[in-house]
Design an enzyme around this catalytic site. Structure first.
Site, PDB file in Angstrom:
ATOM      1  N   GLU A 437    -111.508   0.598  21.620  1.00  0.00           N
ATOM      2  CA  GLU A 437    -110.073   0.361  21.559  1.00  0.00           C
ATOM      3  C   GLU A 437    -109.416   1.399  20.646  1.00  0.00           C
ATOM      4  OE1 GLU A 437    -109.243  -2.884  19.040  1.00  0.00           O
ATOM      5  OE2 GLU A 437    -107.106  -2.926  19.498  1.00  0.00           O
ATOM      6  N   ASP A 510    -111.627  -3.806  17.097  1.00  0.00           N
ATOM      7  CA  ASP A 510    -111.438  -4.336  15.752  1.00  0.00           C
ATOM      8  C   ASP A 510    -111.726  -5.833  15.702  1.00  0.00           C
ATOM      9  OD1 ASP A 510    -110.700  -1.901  14.747  1.00  0.00           O
ATOM     10  OD2 ASP A 510    -108.558  -2.222  15.099  1.00  0.00           O
ATOM     11  N   ASP A 512    -109.897  -8.054  14.655  1.00  0.00           N
ATOM     12  CA  ASP A 512    -108.635  -8.766  14.426  1.00  0.00           C
ATOM     13  C   ASP A 512    -108.111  -9.350  15.743  1.00  0.00           C
ATOM     14  OD1 ASP A 512    -107.792  -6.624  15.841  1.00  0.00           O
ATOM     15  OD2 ASP A 512    -106.569  -5.734  14.252  1.00  0.00           O
ATOM     16  N   ASP A 514    -105.761  -8.390  17.841  1.00  0.00           N
ATOM     17  CA  ASP A 514    -105.625  -7.444  18.957  1.00  0.00           C
ATOM     18  C   ASP A 514    -106.991  -7.107  19.548  1.00  0.00           C
ATOM     19  OD1 ASP A 514    -102.950  -7.419  18.661  1.00  0.00           O
ATOM     20  OD2 ASP A 514    -102.855  -5.523  17.553  1.00  0.00           O
TER      21      ASP A 514
END
Ligand code: TSJ
Length: 649
Positions: A437, A510, A512, A514
């Site tokens: 990503e 990541d 997180d 997203d």
């Protein structure tokens, strides 16, 4: 475990020749457990419970039991209780010992003294309670039979008490309590959701049977579910469609009745407005994920009904081609359950029904009843027919788009996407592709990788949610096509695992929200359009560390909070107060060499392999998380917060 105060005083059984043979039998089970329960991993561990519960279900099928309770006790001890007749306690005429003892100590004793008649042949199915006994550190059985209560205890398959009569009692039934053997199993931790899933399935397949599952491992947090469905397979389809939007009001229910050989078929189906098909088939209540003759008969019948309906009502014109199976199964949820006396299971995992007469039986009953249904319910018939017709048009559009992509890529000579930094090795075993990503993380990954066997494909921007798209939208999609081209194995019907260009497909995003979203979108895509990729264990999730713990020149990377604290401890004696903890918020915070060290170097990295327990469970999760209905999604997340985290692996 309870009821074993008398254990010590009781003499061990004297073994006669029969018994010695018995023990050799169970010794074989302990030597090669995988042969009997598939594996000694988590699946094998759960298999023990199914083996025991199946006996109670047989008793229910025979008409003598209507309640089964399954409890997970502290220490991952399992207790199964039913209110059936109780396992007979009298001396077994051939073995010369109590029948209940035979049941637990003789390999393949199951079914030899009664049972429902729907016993299965071969494979892992119904290997029996003696296998569970052999693979348990301890097992205790309590039987209420003919007004008396009996008890016996075994350790690693050997009786350590005689069958004792504990006195008079009310009612009848069987209680089995066992502790899986830590010498045999790699893990002893039971997964509540996994047991629940399988028990729920059994409750649907046995309409009216009440099954309760209780998790008593944590006294402060007791979890339980009561499973009882009067609607049987109809309720099963409603359940599977719970978070989908049906395009017909009712679930269609088809039953054949029992023929003179004792064979019967029950089918429930309903169409929804989505693009996926979900067919769950069973033979003698055993899931057949690889399908077989019952599924083939079902599929052939519905295709014929749709085409005849289309021709008869002039919805398919003379020039139109027939609809194909894929078209008439778009948006279909169906449960097929057949019962037969001589079930033959085939295929590598014995998960495919082989009896050919079942194909004809299912085909003819589905053909007749569905034809009637279409004539009697014109509105519903039109809705599902029109859906199949538009599926057929989309299939045609997808074919054109695919041909276009093929021509284009042939024309452009290099058919690989421009953003792909390919590896130099050309085999598809040792090589890996990282789907990364973000451009900056992609840049670091390209710099940090080992070029020989690691390829990098950066992704950027918002990706298509394929849960709401048909295959024609995937062709030509600028976010998904680079993945399709880089992997080289095609999608949908064209998928060919032999053409996969890499040994591992690794998603790196990541830790997180997203990153979570990207992972879910990619997994949805793989699940819907490249499912064998997941089934063959090719998909992995990279696990970047959460913390960097450093003191002077010493550096440790921690993947969990516990690790962080342990490293802090470890580094602090030499450097009091000098330990520095950095929380990584994204892959972008690591430089190329750190990214290599922590996340990409096979010697250090943590990766999770994506595994699929069950297509139905995965289907439900993806529809819930990625589909349109908001209510079920919120409920699901609230109820399964832990599970969502697991799935997101
Ligand atoms: F197999 C087992 F021991 F693991 C086990 C069996 C475990 C559990 C939880 C339940 C059972 C079980 C067995 N429940 N009910 C029965 N029923 C019989 O074994 C039974 C009773 C009577 C007759 C009969 O013909 O009179 C036949 C059977 C098979």
């Amino acid at each position: 475990m309870d009821n074993n105060q008398n254990t010590q005083e009781t003499e061990r059984l004297q073994y006669d020749e029969n018994q010695i043979q018995v023990l050799e039998g169970l010794e074989a089970v302990r030597k090669r457990p995988g042969m009997y329960i598939g594996s000694t991993g988590t699946n094998g561990l759960h298999h023990l419970v199914y083996e025991i519960v199946d006996n109670s279900i047989d008793e229910a099928l025979a008409g003598y039991c209507d309640e089964i309770n399954v409890e997970i006790l502290p220490g991952n001890i399992i207790r199964v209780v039913d209110n059936g007749r109780g396992i007979p306690t009298g001396i077994h005429p051939k073995a010369g010992i109590p029948t209940v003892t035979v049941v637990f100590t003789v390999l393949h004793a199951g079914g030899k003294f009664g049972g429902s008649g729907y016993k299965v042949s071969g494979g892992l199915h119904g290997v029996g309670s003696s296998v569970v006994n052999a693979l348990s550190e301890s097992l205790e059985v309590e039987v209420k039979y003919n007004g008396k209560k009996y008890f016996q205890r075994y350790e690693r398959g050997n009786p350590v008490t005689e069958l004792e009569c504990l006195g008079d009692c009310e009612g009848s039934g069987t209680t089995v309590t066992f502790k899986p053997d830590g010498q045999v199993f790699e893990t002893l931790e039971y997964d509540y959701e996994k047991l629940l899933q399988r028990l729920r399935e059994q409750a649907f397949l046995n309409a009216g049977l009440k099954i309760t599952l209780k998790d008593l491992r944590d006294v402060a947090n007791v979890v339980s579910d009561e499973l009882c469905y009067e609607g049987g397979v109809r309720s099963f389809v409603e359940y599977l469609n719970y978070n989908k939007t049906p395009i017909q009001d009712d679930v269609i229910y088809i039953a054949s009745g029992e023929d003179e050989k004792g064979t019967s078929a029950e089918i429930a189906l309903q169409y929804n407005d989505g693009y996926n098909e979900l067919i769950m088939s069973f033979a003698n209540n055993i899931h057949t994920p690889e399908g077989g003759t019952h599924e083939i008969g079902f599929k052939a019948a519905i295709t014929r009904v749709f085409n005849e309906y289309g021709r008869k009502h002039n919805l398919l014109k003379a020039v139109d081609k027939n609809l194909v199976g894929e078209d008439v199964r778009e948006g279909l949820t169906a449960v097929i359950s057949v019962k037969l006396k001589d079930a033959q299971f085939e295929g590598q995992t014995k998960a495919k029904l082989g009896n050919t007469y079942i194909r004809t039986l299912v085909d003819s009953v589905v053909y007749d009843k569905l034809t009637d249904y279409f004539e009697e319910n014109p509105a519903a018939a039109r809705a599902v027919f029109d859906k199949a017709l538009s599926a057929s048009r989309a299939r045609e559009a997808a074919r054109k788009a695919r041909d276009l992509t093929r021509r284009k890529s042939a024309f452009e000579s290099a058919s690989l996407p421009g953003k792909l930094a390919d590896c130099s090795n050309r085999d598809n075993v040792t090589t890996e592709i990282y789907i990364v990503e973000g451009d900056s993380a992609g840049g670091s990954a390209k710099e940090g990788r080992t070029r020989a066997y690691q390829a990098i494909l950066p992704l950027w921007g918002k990706m298509l949610n394929v849960e709401k798209a048909r295959i024609d939208k995937v062709y030509g999609n600028e976010k998904l096509m680079p993945i399709v081209l880089a992997l080289g194995c095609g999608i949908g019907e064209d998928f060919d695992i032999n053409k996969l260009r890499y040994g591992k497909v690794i998603i790196m995003a990541d830790a997180d929200v997203d990153g979570h979203h990207i992972r879910t979108l990619l997994l949805t895509f793989f699940f819907r359009f490249m499912r064998p990729l997941i089934e063959n264990g090719k998909v992995y999730i990279a696990q970047p560390p959460l913390y960097k713990v450093s003191a002077g020149k010493q550096v440790r990377y921690a993947y969990t909070e516990e690790e962080r604290d342990a490293y802090t401890q470890e580094l602090s004696p030499d450097n009091p107060g000098k330990v520095n903890i950095q929380r990584y918020k994204g892959l972008g915070e690591m430089n190329p060499s750190q990214l290599w060290e922590t996340t990409m170097n096979p010697e250090n990295r943590m990766m999770l392999r994506v595994e699929m327990d069950d297509a139905a469970r995965a289907d439900m999760v993806f529809t819930t998380l990625m589909g349109e209905k908001v209510g079920p999604r919120r409920e699901f997340i609230e109820r399964n917060a832990r599970y969502v985290k697991n799935l997101d692996i």
